[in-house]
Write an enzyme that holds these catalytic residues in place. Structure first.
Site, PDB file in Angstrom:
ATOM      1  N   ASP A 406       0.873  -1.173   0.000  1.00 39.73           N
ATOM      2  CA  ASP A 406       0.000   0.000   0.000  1.00 39.73           C
ATOM      3  C   ASP A 406       0.910   1.223   0.000  1.00 39.73           C
ATOM      4  O   ASP A 406       2.071   1.142   0.428  1.00 39.73           O
ATOM      5  CB  ASP A 406      -0.882  -0.024   1.242  1.00 39.73           C
ATOM      6  CG  ASP A 406      -1.711   1.242   1.369  1.00 39.73           C
ATOM      7  OD1 ASP A 406      -2.395   1.601   0.395  1.00 39.73           O
ATOM      8  OD2 ASP A 406      -1.655   1.876   2.441  1.00 39.73           O
ATOM      9  N   ASP A 619      -1.464  -0.820   6.198  1.00 39.25           N
ATOM     10  CA  ASP A 619      -1.544  -0.217   7.526  1.00 39.25           C
ATOM     11  C   ASP A 619      -2.517  -0.951   8.439  1.00 39.25           C
ATOM     12  O   ASP A 619      -2.698  -0.566   9.588  1.00 39.25           O
ATOM     13  CB  ASP A 619      -1.923   1.264   7.437  1.00 39.25           C
ATOM     14  CG  ASP A 619      -3.272   1.484   6.760  1.00 39.25           C
ATOM     15  OD1 ASP A 619      -4.013   0.497   6.567  1.00 39.25           O
ATOM     16  OD2 ASP A 619      -3.594   2.637   6.428  1.00 39.25           O
ATOM     17  N   ASP A 623      -6.784  -1.649   4.485  1.00 39.99           N
ATOM     18  CA  ASP A 623      -6.227  -2.689   3.622  1.00 39.99           C
ATOM     19  C   ASP A 623      -6.592  -4.089   4.094  1.00 39.99           C
ATOM     20  O   ASP A 623      -6.055  -5.076   3.570  1.00 39.99           O
ATOM     21  CB  ASP A 623      -4.692  -2.576   3.580  1.00 39.99           C
ATOM     22  CG  ASP A 623      -4.245  -1.262   2.973  1.00 39.99           C
ATOM     23  OD1 ASP A 623      -4.731  -0.920   1.894  1.00 39.99           O
ATOM     24  OD2 ASP A 623      -3.415  -0.584   3.600  1.00 39.99           O
TER      25      ASP A 623
END
Length: 725
Positions: A406, A619, A623
């Site tokens: 991410d 995180d 996600d």
């Protein structure tokens, strides 16, 4: 069987009395009996680590009912409310095992020396009696308990072999077997206990009391009695007792015990601190945000203990094969007796050789080879601020060959800053930049998105009067809207307006989109602000934001490539221009941008199809679906994020990107250790069995080879406790 994805599915871990001996066949039998309980989905039992891990349907049963079911099967449940008492009990039990080993050695030596010196036979047999009694005590108990569960295990093999040696007039060989058997058991328990103590030591880092401010005075209060919202004081050199937020004061805090960060972290009002860390400088006043049992360090300890009870695939396979393997050894031993006797061989020599074969073929080293390594790896990671949620994930880390990241909060700091606030020239003559920011902040106050936090923070810095917002709604990955004053204010990217309102319905949308493209070429994330009322929808202006790459991100990507990770990709909901700029800066050559959460999942599924073993790093909050889909989900910043502790397979308690290569290298080192351990274990068995069948070897030599290989794999696994990058 319950649906694996059912919201009513839950997991609990019941601590049971750890048992002496070496086999786990009795644990497999207990698993089969517990699976018959209504509502139970899956069970993992280990007498070695003293745990029963049960996945169950909350609608059909409960944790208390499961504990009752464990008791009903004659298993003692430990009371772990007092960790110190349990730790003392463990040390006492290990000391008792050591004493038994010493008495076994004394008895064996006494019997041997008496025979050499032609001393009184009563004295010799007394010595051997002591050796058999104390050397066989724990193995005998384990064998009996396993037989009660209608199973057989390695303990029974060793007891039968020792008694067999005694029955043919070879008491020294039997005593030597029991001595080395009990010694290796004690070393095995020490190795497992040490990996457990490596985590237990974290709880001792937290003070028992906090200096709480009440009516202007400091009062020492037990941490269990401190409530959320209480204010306590920490002076230089003190350990912080509880999680909280700094209210006043500045200083630096050593967080190495929790997050693995080697450099003390500056703290000022508004910063979060964690229990068990050390205040190195400055006096701090801290407001409590979590009760003692909810603190990050307490949850870390609980989850690592649960991880130690979740077995690696290799261990599961070995445990399943233990029972048939032991039965096979018994069958081989009986054949080694029956066939030669049928061919006219002498009984004593035949029986002696069969007992030697039984000892040599026993899989003690095989059984301990996996837990000794995996439990040590989990404990080692925990001390580095890396939480593996089970042995399965340690093994998964070793096989990773593709990594997806991410962007925001992972490769970048996540401390997004508002850089541009611009009102569209023909929007509203009376609207100022501050007025536009106040409207945007009113909507974003209800959102947890990083752009929302940056918007609200900018409004607070300018001391703007932010109006109230009502009927807030969010469209994941696109934008938000809420009723503010006399209309509805929309904030979103180009995808939001195309799917929610439609471009044609918005006055000024084309100049707005053109301005967005310009800002994006500058590497900025940007959104359009629109007001919708009875007269229609009008673009009011736009906001732009920037984020900075984390220090060490480029070095971390280079380290991954040096480890042979051939495919590294960035997945983000941000626009492609901004994502490409970040990717180029850190050295990632593939970018998937403007993805919705479900599109991230689809991308991970595609990567898994192509590479099989894929890690996703995020995180731990937005996600979560992608983390769950990947072979290995790695969540960052777990020390301050409850969701991160509940998501993913591996949690990095801090934000140190260098821990990501560490996760993979620790997994690979564990896999290498397992390979070496299994090679030693099976190699020793093959060499000894082959030699016995072809030439024959003395029973003492088989005992030394058998127990020596067991001790060797235990110590080799224990070596992982000290693993560093």
């Amino acid at each position: 069987m319950t649906d694996p994805d059912s919201p009513s599915r839950s997991t609990c871990t019941v601590r049971i009395e750890r048992r002496g001996g070496r086999g786990e066949a009795g644990a497999r039998a207990l698993e089969r009996r517990l699976r018959s309980v209504s509502g139970v989905h899956d069970v993992d039992v280990s007498f070695r680590t003293g745990s029963v891990r049960v996945t169950y349907d909350e609608e059909l049963t409960s944790e208390e009912a499961i504990r009752d079911a464990v008791r009903d099967r004659d298993v003692t449940i430990r009371n772990d409310e007092n960790a110190g008492t349990d730790e003392a009990s463990t040390r006492s039990e290990l000391g008792r095992e050591g004493a038994f080993v010493g008495l076994t050695l004394l008895g064996m030596v006494a019997g041997l020396v008496t025979g050499w010196l032609d001393g009184p036979s009563a004295l010799g047999w007394t010595g051997y009696g002591v050796a058999y009694a104390f050397g066989g005590w724990y193995g005998f108990k384990g064998a009996v308990e396993t037989l009660r569960h209608r199973a057989v295990d390695i303990d029974l093999l060793m007891i039968v072999a020792a008694l067999g040696a005694l029955s043919i007039g070879a008491p020294f060989e039997g005593a030597m077997l029991l001595f080395l058997f009990s010694l290796s058991n004690a070393l095995q328990h020490y190795a497992i206990g040490r990996s457990r103590r490596a985590i237990k030591s974290l709880i001792r880092m937290r003070p028992d009391e906090a200096q709480v401010l009440r009516d202007g005075e400091e009062i020492a209060v037990p941490i269990e009695d401190v409530a959320v919202g209480d204010l306590f004081v920490v002076r230089p050199g003190d350990r912080i007792p509880l999680d909280g937020v700094v209210t006043s004061g500045e200083g630096t805090v050593d967080q190495a015990s929790l997050t693995g960060e080697s450099v003390p972290v500056p703290k000022e009002p508004g910063d979060e601190v964690f229990g068990g860390t050390i205040n190195e400088s400055g006096s701090l006043e801290i407001t409590v945000t979590r009760r003692a049992h909810e603190s990050a360090i307490s949850r870390l300890i609980d989850m690592v203990e649960n991880a130690q009870s979740e077995k690696a695939p290799t261990q599961r396979l070995i445990d399943r094969l233990e029972q048939p393997y032991v039965l096979g050894v018994f069958t081989l031993t009986l054949a080694a007796i029956a066939v030669p006797l049928a061919l006219g061989s002498a009984f004593t020599g035949t029986f002696y050789r069969a007992m030697t074969l039984m000892v040599a073929a026993s899989p003690c080293a095989v059984v301990i080879s996996t837990p000794a390594a995996v439990l040590s790896a989990i404990a080692s990671g925990g001390r580095q601020g890396v939480l593996f949620k089970g042995g399965e994930h340690v093994e998964s880390a070793a096989a990773i060959d593709a990594v997806a990241f991410d962007k925001t909060g992972t490769l970048t700091r996540g401390d997004t800053q508002l850089t541009d606030v611009s009102v569209r020239e023909t929007a509203n003559g009376s609207l100022t930049d501050d007025g536009l920011l106040a409207l945007a902040a009113a909507v974003q106050t209800r959102s947890e998105h990083h752009l929302a936090r940056a918007t609200v923070s900018a409004a607070e810095e300018r001391s703007l009067d932010v109006p109230d917002a009502r009927r807030f709604q969010s469209v994941a990955g696109k934008g938000v809207r809420a009723d503010v004053e006399a209309g509805t204010v929309h904030i979103g990217n180009r995808s939001y307006y195309r799917t929610v309102l439609g471009d044609a319905a918005i006055e000024g949308i084309e100049p707005g989109l053109e301005r967005l493209r310009t800002l994006e070429t500058e590497g900025k994330t940007s959104v359009i602000v629109v007001r919708e009322d009875d007269a229609g929808a009008t673009v009011l202006g736009w906001l732009a934001f920037t984020d900075t790459v984390r220090p060490g991100a480029a070095e971390m990507i280079a380290d991954l490539r040096s480890l042979g990770i051939g495919h590294i990709v960035m997945l983000t909901g941000d626009n492609e221009r901004v994502a490409t700029r970040i990717a180029e800066e850190v050295g990632i050559d593939e970018v998937q941008a403007e993805l919705l959460p479900e599109e991230k999942v689809a991308t991970i599924e595609s990567l898994v199809d192509r590479h099989e073993n894929v890690a996703m790093v995020g995180d731990g909050v937005n996600d979560a679906p992608a983390l769950a889909t990947a072979t290995l989900g790695i969540a960052m910043g777990g020390a301050g994020t409850d969701v991160a502790l509940d998501t993913a397979d591996v949690v990095l308690m801090g934000d140190d990107l260098s821990k990501i290569p560490y996760v993979l290298t620790l997994g690979r080192e564990t896999r290498r250790t397992l390979t070496v351990n299994l090679a030693i274990a099976f190699g020793a068995i093959a060499v000894m069995v082959g030699t016995i069948l072809l030439r024959g070897i003395p029973l003492p030599l088989a005992v030394v080879g058998h127990e020596g290989s067991t001790v060797l794999v235990s110590l080799n696994g224990l070596r992982l406790l000290g693993y560093r990058e």
